[in-house]
Design an enzyme around this catalytic site. Structure first.
Site, short mmCIF file in Angstrom:
data_model
loop_
_atom_site.label_atom_id
_atom_site.label_comp_id
_atom_site.label_asym_id
_atom_site.label_seq_id
_atom_site.Cartn_x
_atom_site.Cartn_y
_atom_site.Cartn_z
CE1 TYR A 190 -3.09 4.09 3.14
CE2 TYR A 190 -4.22 5.09 5.00
CZ TYR A 190 -3.38 4.12 4.49
OH TYR A 190 -2.83 3.18 5.33
N GLY A 221 0.81 -1.21 0.00
CA GLY A 221 0.00 0.00 0.00
C GLY A 221 0.84 1.26 0.00
P1 NDP Z 1 5.73 0.64 4.17
O1 NDP Z 1 5.73 1.90 3.41
O2 NDP Z 1 6.77 0.37 5.19
O3 NDP Z 1 5.67 -0.61 3.16
C1 NDP Z 1 4.84 -0.60 2.05
C2 NDP Z 1 4.96 -1.92 1.35
O4 NDP Z 1 4.09 -1.90 0.21
C3 NDP Z 1 6.36 -2.18 0.85
O5 NDP Z 1 6.63 -3.55 0.92
C4 NDP Z 1 6.27 -1.75 -0.61
O6 NDP Z 1 7.19 -2.38 -1.46
C5 NDP Z 1 4.87 -2.21 -0.94
N1 NDP Z 1 4.35 -1.55 -2.13
C6 NDP Z 1 3.95 -0.27 -2.27
N2 NDP Z 1 3.58 -0.04 -3.53
C7 NDP Z 1 3.75 -1.21 -4.20
C8 NDP Z 1 3.54 -1.62 -5.54
N3 NDP Z 1 3.06 -0.79 -6.47
N4 NDP Z 1 3.82 -2.89 -5.87
C9 NDP Z 1 4.31 -3.74 -4.95
N5 NDP Z 1 4.53 -3.42 -3.68
C10 NDP Z 1 4.25 -2.17 -3.30
O7 NDP Z 1 4.30 0.62 4.83
P2 NDP Z 1 3.65 -0.30 5.96
O8 NDP Z 1 4.40 -1.54 6.14
O9 NDP Z 1 3.38 0.57 7.10
O10 NDP Z 1 2.25 -0.57 5.25
C11 NDP Z 1 1.75 -1.86 4.94
C12 NDP Z 1 0.23 -1.78 4.84
O11 NDP Z 1 -0.29 -1.36 6.10
C13 NDP Z 1 -0.24 -0.74 3.82
O12 NDP Z 1 -1.34 -1.24 3.12
C14 NDP Z 1 -0.66 0.43 4.69
O13 NDP Z 1 -1.66 1.21 4.08
C15 NDP Z 1 -1.17 -0.29 5.92
N6 NDP Z 1 -1.21 0.55 7.11
C16 NDP Z 1 -0.07 1.11 7.64
C17 NDP Z 1 -0.14 1.93 8.75
C18 NDP Z 1 1.05 2.57 9.36
O14 NDP Z 1 0.88 3.45 10.25
N7 NDP Z 1 2.26 2.20 9.00
C19 NDP Z 1 -1.43 2.23 9.37
C20 NDP Z 1 -2.56 1.59 8.76
C21 NDP Z 1 -2.44 0.78 7.67
P3 NDP Z 1 8.58 -1.65 -1.89
O15 NDP Z 1 9.51 -1.78 -0.71
O16 NDP Z 1 9.04 -2.43 -3.03
O17 NDP Z 1 8.25 -0.22 -2.17
#
Ligand code: NDP
Length: 238
Positions: free
Chosen positions: A144, A81
Site C-alpha cells: 500500500y 484503492g
Molecule cells: P473505501 O474502501 O470506502 O472505498 C474504496 C473505493 O475504491 C470504492 O469505491 C471501491 O469500489 C473502489 N475500488 C476498490 N477496488 C476497486 C477496483 N478494483 N475497481 C474499481 N473500484 C475499486 O475507501 P476510501 O473511500 O477510504 O478510499 C478512497 C481512496 O482514499 C483510496 O485510494 C484510499 O487508499 C485513499 N485513502 C483512504 C484513507 C482512509 O483512511 N480511509 C486514508 C488515506 C488514503 P467498490 O465499492 O465497488 O468496491
C-alpha cells in the site's frame, strides 16, 4: 471559489467513501461528473459506469462511454484503492500485484488516456488520491505505502511533461478518514494515529473532497506537482 464551468470530471471509485464525496463536491461546483463503481448499486446524481479498474480494457471502455456522453475528461481523480495489511515477509506476490494493479497502474492508465483530451482543451487537472503513509511509510503496509508514494513520482513527471500545456497534476494525501477502509485498521493502530494527529480527530470524506474541489478548480491554475496532506496534521512537514 465560485461556480465552475461544466467541464467533464471523471472519478474512479466514486460510489462510496472518499470518491463519492469528491464526486458530490465536483457536481455541486457545476462540473459534469462521471464515476466508476465496481460492485453494488451505482450512486445517484452522476453518470456511473461499472468498471473494475484492475482491468485495463474495462477502464478504457469506461472512458470511451464517458467521452461519448459528456466529452473527454478534463478533470480526472484517481481514487479507487485497496489496502492489504501484511509485513514485508508475509506479503505474497498475489497480494502485492492486487494492490499495485488497483492503486497504481490504473492511475497511470487513466492519466495516459486523458492526455489527448486535455491537450485539445488546453486545460486539465489530474488528481491522485495517495495517503500520508505514502510519505511516512507504515509497518505492515508495504504494498500500500509503495503504491501510494509512487503516485508522487507519477504526478510530478506529469507536471513536468504537461505543465506547458495548462495541465496540472497533484497528489492529495489523506490521513485517517472515517470510511470502510479505515474500519479495517486495527483499533490499537487507529488510536496511535489519533495520538499523532494534532487536530485529534479522524477526517471525513468531505474534508478530502474540499481539497480536491480546490485543486480541480479554475483558480488552482498555478499549483502543480504538489502533495497536499489532508490529515489533521498527521505526518506534517514531510
Ligand atoms: P473505501 O474502501 O470506502 O472505498 C474504496 C473505493 O475504491 C470504492 O469505491 C471501491 O469500489 C473502489 N475500488 C476498490 N477496488 C476497486 C477496483 N478494483 N475497481 C474499481 N473500484 C475499486 O475507501 P476510501 O473511500 O477510504 O478510499 C478512497 C481512496 O482514499 C483510496 O485510494 C484510499 O487508499 C485513499 N485513502 C483512504 C484513507 C482512509 O483512511 N480511509 C486514508 C488515506 C488514503 P467498490 O465499492 O465497488 O468496491
Amino acid at each position: 471559489m465560485g461556480k465552475q464551468p461544466p467541464r467533464s470530471a471523471f472519478v474512479t471509485g466514486g460510489n462510496r467513501g472518499i470518491g463519492l464525496a469528491i464526486a458530490r463536491a465536483l457536481a455541486e461546483s457545476g462540473r459534469r461528473v462521471s464515476v466508476t463503481y465496481r460492485q453494488g448499486r451505482p450512486p445517484l446524481g452522476f453518470m456511473a459506469v461499472r468498471c473494475d479498474v484492475k482491468d485495463g480494457s474495462e477502464l478504457e471502455r469506461a472512458l470511451q462511454q464517458v467521452t461519448a456522453e459528456q466529452g473527454p475528461p478534463e478533470i480526472i481523480v484517481s481514487n479507487a484503492g485497496i489496502t492489504h495489511s501484511t509485513v514485508v515477509t508475509a506479503t505474497g506476490q498475489q497480494s502485492w500485484n492486487a494492490v499495485m494493479n488497483t492503486n497504481l497502474t490504473p492511475a497511470f492508465r487513466l492519466a495516459r488516456a486523458s492526455v489527448s483530451g486535455m491537450l485539445a482543451a488546453g486545460w486539465g487537472r489530474m488528481i491522485f488520491i495517495s495517503s500520508v503513509v505514502g510519505l511516512t511509510g507504515s509497518a505492515g503496509q508495504v504494498a500500500y505505502t509503495t503504491s501510494k508514494s509512487a503516485m508522487t513520482g507519477l504526478a510530478r513527471t506529469l507536471a513536468w511533461e504537461l505543465g506547458p500545456h495548462g495541465i496540472t497534476a497533484n497528489v492529495v494525501a489523506p490521513g485517517v478518514i472515517g470510511t470502510r477502509m479505515a474500519e479495517g485498521i486495527r483499533p490499537k493502530r487507529r488510536d496511535q494515529f489519533l495520538t499523532m494527529t494534532p487536530l485529534r480527530r479522524y477526517g471525513t470524506p468531505e474534508d478530502v473532497a474540499e481539497a480536491v474541489r480546490f485543486l480541480a478548480s479554475e483558480e488552482a491554475s498555478y499549483i502543480t506537482g504538489a502533495v497536499l496532506p489532508v490529515s489533521g496534521g498527521l505526518g506534517m512537514g514531510l
